[in-house]
Design a protein around this motif. Structure first.
Motif, PDB file in Angstrom:
ATOM      1  N   UNK A 325      -1.518 -10.482  -1.055  1.00 46.26           N
ATOM      2  CA  UNK A 325      -1.503  -9.017  -1.067  1.00 46.26           C
ATOM      3  C   UNK A 325      -0.431  -8.490  -2.014  1.00 46.26           C
ATOM      4  N   UNK A 326       0.714  -9.158  -2.095  1.00 49.21           N
ATOM      5  CA  UNK A 326       1.778  -8.662  -2.972  1.00 49.21           C
ATOM      6  C   UNK A 326       1.357  -8.738  -4.434  1.00 49.21           C
ATOM      7  N   UNK A 327       0.603  -9.793  -4.797  1.00 50.61           N
ATOM      8  CA  UNK A 327       0.137  -9.910  -6.173  1.00 50.61           C
ATOM      9  C   UNK A 327      -0.836  -8.804  -6.547  1.00 50.61           C
ATOM     10  N   UNK A 328      -1.781  -8.512  -5.656  1.00 46.73           N
ATOM     11  CA  UNK A 328      -2.759  -7.451  -5.920  1.00 46.73           C
ATOM     12  C   UNK A 328      -2.067  -6.094  -6.004  1.00 46.73           C
ATOM     13  N   UNK A 329      -1.194  -5.824  -5.044  1.00 47.27           N
ATOM     14  CA  UNK A 329      -0.505  -4.531  -5.009  1.00 47.27           C
ATOM     15  C   UNK A 329       0.381  -4.358  -6.236  1.00 47.27           C
ATOM     16  N   UNK A 330       1.108  -5.407  -6.601  1.00 48.06           N
ATOM     17  CA  UNK A 330       2.020  -5.303  -7.740  1.00 48.06           C
ATOM     18  C   UNK A 330       1.264  -4.984  -9.031  1.00 48.06           C
ATOM     19  N   UNK A 331       0.157  -5.680  -9.259  1.00 45.46           N
ATOM     20  CA  UNK A 331      -0.596  -5.468 -10.495  1.00 45.46           C
ATOM     21  C   UNK A 331      -1.268  -4.099 -10.540  1.00 45.46           C
ATOM     22  N   UNK A 332      -1.754  -3.630  -9.391  1.00 48.11           N
ATOM     23  CA  UNK A 332      -2.418  -2.323  -9.355  1.00 48.11           C
ATOM     24  C   UNK A 332      -1.413  -1.174  -9.377  1.00 48.11           C
ATOM     25  N   UNK A 333      -0.253  -1.389  -8.789  1.00 47.69           N
ATOM     26  CA  UNK A 333       0.735  -0.322  -8.629  1.00 47.69           C
ATOM     27  C   UNK A 333       1.173   0.265  -9.970  1.00 47.69           C
ATOM     28  N   UNK A 334       1.503  -0.613 -10.927  1.00 46.40           N
ATOM     29  CA  UNK A 334       2.031  -0.114 -12.204  1.00 46.40           C
ATOM     30  C   UNK A 334       1.003   0.740 -12.931  1.00 46.40           C
ATOM     31  N   UNK A 335      -0.276   0.357 -12.842  1.00 47.73           N
ATOM     32  CA  UNK A 335      -1.318   1.164 -13.485  1.00 47.73           C
ATOM     33  C   UNK A 335      -1.486   2.505 -12.776  1.00 47.73           C
ATOM     34  N   UNK A 336      -1.429   2.498 -11.451  1.00 51.05           N
ATOM     35  CA  UNK A 336      -1.586   3.736 -10.689  1.00 51.05           C
ATOM     36  C   UNK A 336      -0.467   4.732 -10.987  1.00 51.05           C
TER      37      UNK A 336
END
Length: 402
Positions: A325-336
């Motif tokens: 979950x941390x990998x998915x959130x980290x990668x999506x967060x910066x774009x959001x």
């Protein structure tokens, strides 16, 4: 659009991302740790010596990542791939032929600097940049490659080492990497999207034109706080994985049990991602962020309190859930939050902080043991750090969700 419909529609991108994230395992501690005892024996060096060399190489390699990440914002993926692949192969060759500390350092530097993060940045940056409100689904699907790698590579490496020796095993890994990744890159990279395929689930246009760098990140405080928190899981797991022989001895578990427990790590990572990716698409990474460290804390508590051999599987399963979950959130967060135009730079900076953390972990653990502290005390420190990290995540999330 559900996960499997999305996978069929973008099967080429999924195949490319899956293979790319699978081979990220070449530079990860969970694989290098399997070779560590044999390297120590072959070069006649101590646990502290190899920990210091590994930490120093990782630390210096971390300073490549901001620049490497920025290359994804301004160069072709195919050129980027062949640059990274060449350096990974150079690292495997150097490490396989190492007879002294200097060669060991160069091998570790190349593997940690280019095999750990830059290869995976290709797929995750494309996913985060061009797939908008469906980026969580794609990050989930390509993340299965990393998850499978975590379960397969440690076991295979032990089999290869026992059959062919550690030096030949490293060359064999290089051969498999080239046989798979060169055709995959030549077939699928030209087909990756060059423009956004889906609209965003949050508004980012007002932030896309910002020019981000270390000075701006430090001045804004919040991205730096998040980057430091993002480094917590890699820091702790690098320490535990690299020194897993002392951990196994403390718990009374065999090294075979430790290697087998990576299957639980991988399986839960995969199953969890099926849930986390669509959830990120639905409610955004900003809202999922506060919960990413909770399974990790439960995993560390299981490791601390459960001495039976099945405890290894509980511990690895729970931390695998958090890693996913941390990998998915980290990668999506910066774009959001910061938009797609500076995405490579932001992800490179984030990776820079993470790798600095992982560079400190092995020597931190080894020195703790050298100074007379036990594994029990080290685990207590890690549990406290994780509790503080959970609090920090809630604090950060509250700011970004205003």
């Amino acid at each position: 659009m559900n996960l499997w419909t999305f996978a069929k529609k973008h099967k080429g991108m999924v195949a490319f991302g899956f293979c790319t994230t699978f081979f990220v395992g070449i530079g990860q501690t969970f694989l290098v740790a399997q070779f560590s005892p044999f390297i120590q024996q072959g070069l006649s060096i101590s646990r502290t010596d190899i920990s210091f060399v590994y930490s120093l190489a990782t630390f210096i390699a971390s300073f490549n990542l901001t620049y490497i990440g920025s290359l994804l914002d301004r160069t072709s993926l195919l050129k980027y791939f062949f640059l990274v692949a060449t350096l990974i192969c150079a690292g495997l060759i150097t490490l396989s032929q190492a007879t002294n500390i200097a060669a060991l350092f160069v091998g570790f530097y190349l593997l940690r600097g280019f095999g750990q993060v830059p290869l995976g940045l290709m797929a995750t940056t494309v996913a985060a940049r061009w797939f908008g409100k469906h980026r969580g689904k794609l990050l989930t699907l390509i993340g299965f490659g990393r998850s499978l790698s975590e379960g397969v590579l440690p076991l295979l490496s032990i089999v290869f080492i026992e059959s062919f020796g550690w030096r030949n095993s490293l060359l064999g890994i290089m051969g498999v990497f080239l046989l798979v990744m060169v055709p995959v890159a030549l077939i699928f990279i030209p087909k990756t999207p060059k423009t956004a395929l889906y609209e965003e689930n949050v508004k980012t246009a007002d932030k896309e034109q910002a020019v981000w760098g270390w000075r701006k990140a430090l001045n804004h405080k919040w991205p730096m706080l998040l980057m430091i928190n993002n480094a917590l899981i890699p820091f702790i797991l690098t320490a535990l994985f690299f020194q897993q022989d002392s951990l196994a001895q403390f718990k009374g578990w065999s090294m075979k049990t430790m290697a087998q427990s990576f299957v639980a790590f991988s399986a839960v990572h995969i199953c969890g991602n099926i849930f986390w990716g669509p959830l990120v698409d639905k409610i955004t990474a900003k809202k999922v962020l506060p919960f990413t460290l909770i399974p990790f804390l439960l995993g560390l508590l299981s490791l601390y309190y459960i001495d039976a051999s099945w405890g290894a599987f509980i511990y690895m399963g729970l931390v695998g859930l958090s890693v996913g979950v941390s990998g998915i959130v980290r990668n999506a967060f910066w774009a959001e939050v910061y938009g797609i135009l500076v995405l490579g730079k932001m992800k490179g900076m984030d990776s820079n902080v993470i790798v600095v953390g992982t560079s400190l972990a092995p020597i931190f653990y080894a020195k703790f043991l050298d100074f007379g502290a036990g594994v029990e005390e080290i685990l207590q420190v890690f549990i406290v750090l994780t509790i503080l990290g959970i609090g920090n995540h809630f604090f950060i999330s509250r700011h970004y969700n205003r």
